[in-house]
Design an enzyme around this catalytic site. Structure first.
Site, mmCIF file in Angstrom:
data_model
loop_
_atom_site.group_PDB
_atom_site.id
_atom_site.type_symbol
_atom_site.label_atom_id
_atom_site.label_comp_id
_atom_site.label_asym_id
_atom_site.label_seq_id
_atom_site.Cartn_x
_atom_site.Cartn_y
_atom_site.Cartn_z
ATOM 1 N N ARG A 1 0.843 -1.209 0.000
ATOM 2 C CA ARG A 1 0.000 0.000 0.000
ATOM 3 C C ARG A 1 0.880 1.262 0.000
ATOM 4 O O ARG A 1 0.512 2.294 -0.535
ATOM 5 C CB ARG A 1 -0.968 -0.002 1.197
ATOM 6 C CG ARG A 1 -1.792 1.281 1.288
ATOM 7 C CD ARG A 1 -3.102 1.155 2.062
ATOM 8 N NE ARG A 1 -3.036 0.308 3.230
ATOM 9 C CZ ARG A 1 -2.420 0.598 4.374
ATOM 10 N NH1 ARG A 1 -1.800 1.749 4.520
ATOM 11 N NH2 ARG A 1 -2.438 -0.258 5.378
ATOM 12 N N TYR B 1 -14.074 16.713 -16.973
ATOM 13 C CA TYR B 1 -14.586 15.344 -16.942
ATOM 14 C C TYR B 1 -15.646 15.244 -15.821
ATOM 15 O O TYR B 1 -15.432 15.761 -14.718
ATOM 16 C CB TYR B 1 -13.416 14.375 -16.693
ATOM 17 C CG TYR B 1 -13.864 13.008 -16.273
ATOM 18 C CD1 TYR B 1 -14.722 12.257 -17.075
ATOM 19 C CD2 TYR B 1 -13.460 12.458 -15.063
ATOM 20 C CE1 TYR B 1 -15.154 11.005 -16.676
ATOM 21 C CE2 TYR B 1 -13.885 11.201 -14.661
ATOM 22 C CZ TYR B 1 -14.731 10.486 -15.479
ATOM 23 O OH TYR B 1 -15.169 9.250 -15.080
ATOM 24 N N ASP C 1 -4.724 18.613 -15.540
ATOM 25 C CA ASP C 1 -5.102 17.275 -15.997
ATOM 26 C C ASP C 1 -4.717 17.180 -17.474
ATOM 27 O O ASP C 1 -5.361 17.769 -18.334
ATOM 28 C CB ASP C 1 -6.609 17.067 -15.790
ATOM 29 C CG ASP C 1 -7.045 15.652 -16.151
ATOM 30 O OD1 ASP C 1 -6.344 14.996 -16.945
ATOM 31 O OD2 ASP C 1 -8.105 15.213 -15.652
ATOM 32 N N LYS D 1 -5.977 5.872 -19.792
ATOM 33 C CA LYS D 1 -6.229 6.321 -21.163
ATOM 34 C C LYS D 1 -4.976 6.124 -22.031
ATOM 35 O O LYS D 1 -4.554 5.005 -22.208
ATOM 36 C CB LYS D 1 -6.707 7.785 -21.123
ATOM 37 C CG LYS D 1 -7.825 8.037 -20.073
ATOM 38 C CD LYS D 1 -9.068 7.295 -20.411
ATOM 39 C CE LYS D 1 -10.243 7.384 -19.467
ATOM 40 N NZ LYS D 1 -10.163 7.815 -18.123
HETATM 41 C C1 LIG Z 1 -9.787 14.021 -18.396
HETATM 42 C C2 LIG Z 1 -9.991 12.938 -17.391
HETATM 43 N N1 LIG Z 1 -9.441 13.053 -16.174
HETATM 44 C C3 LIG Z 1 -9.592 12.113 -15.231
HETATM 45 C C4 LIG Z 1 -10.341 10.978 -15.468
HETATM 46 C C5 LIG Z 1 -10.513 9.964 -14.380
HETATM 47 O O1 LIG Z 1 -9.679 8.866 -14.583
HETATM 48 P P1 LIG Z 1 -9.999 7.388 -14.069
HETATM 49 O O2 LIG Z 1 -11.172 6.895 -14.836
HETATM 50 O O3 LIG Z 1 -8.733 6.653 -14.341
HETATM 51 O O4 LIG Z 1 -10.301 7.507 -12.620
HETATM 52 C C6 LIG Z 1 -10.926 10.800 -16.712
HETATM 53 C C7 LIG Z 1 -11.730 9.606 -16.998
HETATM 54 O O5 LIG Z 1 -12.389 9.496 -18.003
HETATM 55 C C8 LIG Z 1 -10.757 11.807 -17.705
HETATM 56 O O6 LIG Z 1 -11.312 11.708 -18.926
#
Ligand SMILES: Cc1ncc(COP(=O)(O)O)c(C=O)c1O
Length: 361
Positions: free
Chosen positions: A47, A98, A170, A195
């Site tokens: 962890r 998101y 992000d 992704k």
């Molecule tokens: C731009 C963006 N940031 C963060 C996330 C969250 O990531 P996760 O699904 O790995 O938790 C996503 C998920 O689609 C996303 O598109």
């Protein structure tokens, strides 16, 4: 070193004791100790840390031109650790984020004293008006999900730093191949490695990257304290997948450019959203019926959430990825049922365009 080389070599060295070119998966919860409280190497309990985490962190830090990285169970796991670091206070973020990020900010962390102000992504004046001396952190998603707006990162970082606020970006949609926010002034970069970094739709993961040693310590602490760690196997998968990131991004981008240009010529399409780079394209149809017909007509684009894998995907953000944003809020920023988002994969462009042409017909 260029990114295409770094992602193959940094953190990807042969394993020292056996020479294995591909490192093992350290599928262990715990590590033997020499003396009570004295680990043999640096690891005690998975962890808190694991060799597969450390290797991937080295690769990801190098990819973003950063000194430190901390890997997490998901992109939202990484976001959670960052928000725990923020504690209480004012945050400014762009409005078309998101949906899961919005939900985490509003439905979870607002209760603990985070106050978020949302601004128009591509309007620097709007950021300028919202960032004040009260602002602790600025959260930027660019290009945005799903409208693919681009934020002027240099300008927003300058505005934030002038008010002594920090900036987290992000960078999931651009990937480190196309944008390096730390070089543009950001304090922290976040990725959903689910992704493009993983790239094969077979692993969920996240990461925070920074040059600030104090923040790195905080991120490691909250990962351990809150149980936000990934699994060794998931890290191993991202370490494998990321080696082809530069190649994949080139093909995603080539295909997405062709798809955007093709859709722009179609009379059934009202608007095409493509920032000129990357592998994501959004399309607005004249109504939700036309959008649904298009989605149903596609054969190569699989109807599914997520993005950034080698295979092309299609989704309706309003009912899928952004369903957690209240309808009125969503529609105010242009996420309605006529909007369709495409994650353009690495298949042959000819086949993708033929699939889109058939669905449009
Ligand atoms: C731009 C963006 N940031 C963060 C996330 C969250 O990531 P996760 O699904 O790995 O938790 C996503 C998920 O689609 C996303 O598109």
């Amino acid at each position: 070193m260029k990114i295409g080389t770094k992602i193959v070599h940094e953190g990807q060295e042969p394993e020292k004791t056996t020479g294995a070119v591909i490192p093992p998966i350290y599928q262990t919860t715990t590590f033997a100790q020499k003396d009570p409280g004295v680990p043999i190497a640096e690891f005690e309990y998975t962890r808190a840390g694991n060799p597969n985490f450390s290797r991937l962190e080295q690769t990801l830090a190098a990819a973003e031109n950063g000194r430190f990285a901390t890997v997490f169970s998901s992109g939202l796991g990484a976001m959670t650790a960052w928000l725990a670091t923020v504690g209480q206070g004012a945050i400014v973020a762009n409005e078309d984020l998101y949906g899961g990020t919005y939900r985490l900010l509003i439905n979870v962390f607002e209760r603990y004293g985070i106050k978020c102000t949302f601004v128009a992504s591509d309007d620097v004046a709007s950021w300028k008006g919202a960032i004040t001396s009260e602002t602790k952190w600025v959260l930027v998603e660019t290009p945005t999900n799903p409208l693919l707006k681009v934020v002027d990162l240099k300008a927003v970082c300058k505005l934030a730093h002038a008010k002594k606020a920090k900036v987290i970006v992000d960078n999931t949609f651009a990937s480190p191949v196309l944008q390096n926010p730390l070089d543009l002034g950001a304090d922290v970069v976040l990725h959903s490695s689910t992704k493009y970094l993983g790239g094969h739709s077979d692993v969920v993961g996240g990461v925070l990257i920074t040059n600030d040693e104090g923040l790195k310590k905080d991120f490691d602490f909250y990962r351990k304290a809150m149980g936000l760690n990934p699994s060794p196997f998931d890290c191993w998968l991202v370490s494998r997948g990321i080696k082809t990131l530069a190649l994949r991004m080139a093909q995603h981008q080539k295909n997405a450019k062709a798809v955007a240009a093709f859709l722009k010529k179609s009379v059934s399409v009202k608007n095409v959203y493509y920032p000129g780079f990357g592998g994501m394209v959004s399309v607005r149809f004249k109504d939700d019926k036309a959008a649904k017909k298009f989605i149903k007509g596609l054969k190569l684009f699989c109807l599914a959430e997520s993005l950034g894998g080698v295979e092309s995907l299609v989704c309706q953000p309003s009912s899928m990825t952004h369903a957690s944003i209240p309808k009125a809020e969503r529609e105010k920023i242009g996420i309605d049922d006529a909007l369709v988002r495409l994650s353009v994969g690495i298949e042959d462009e000819v086949d993708l365009l033929a699939d889109i042409a058939a669905a449009l017909r």
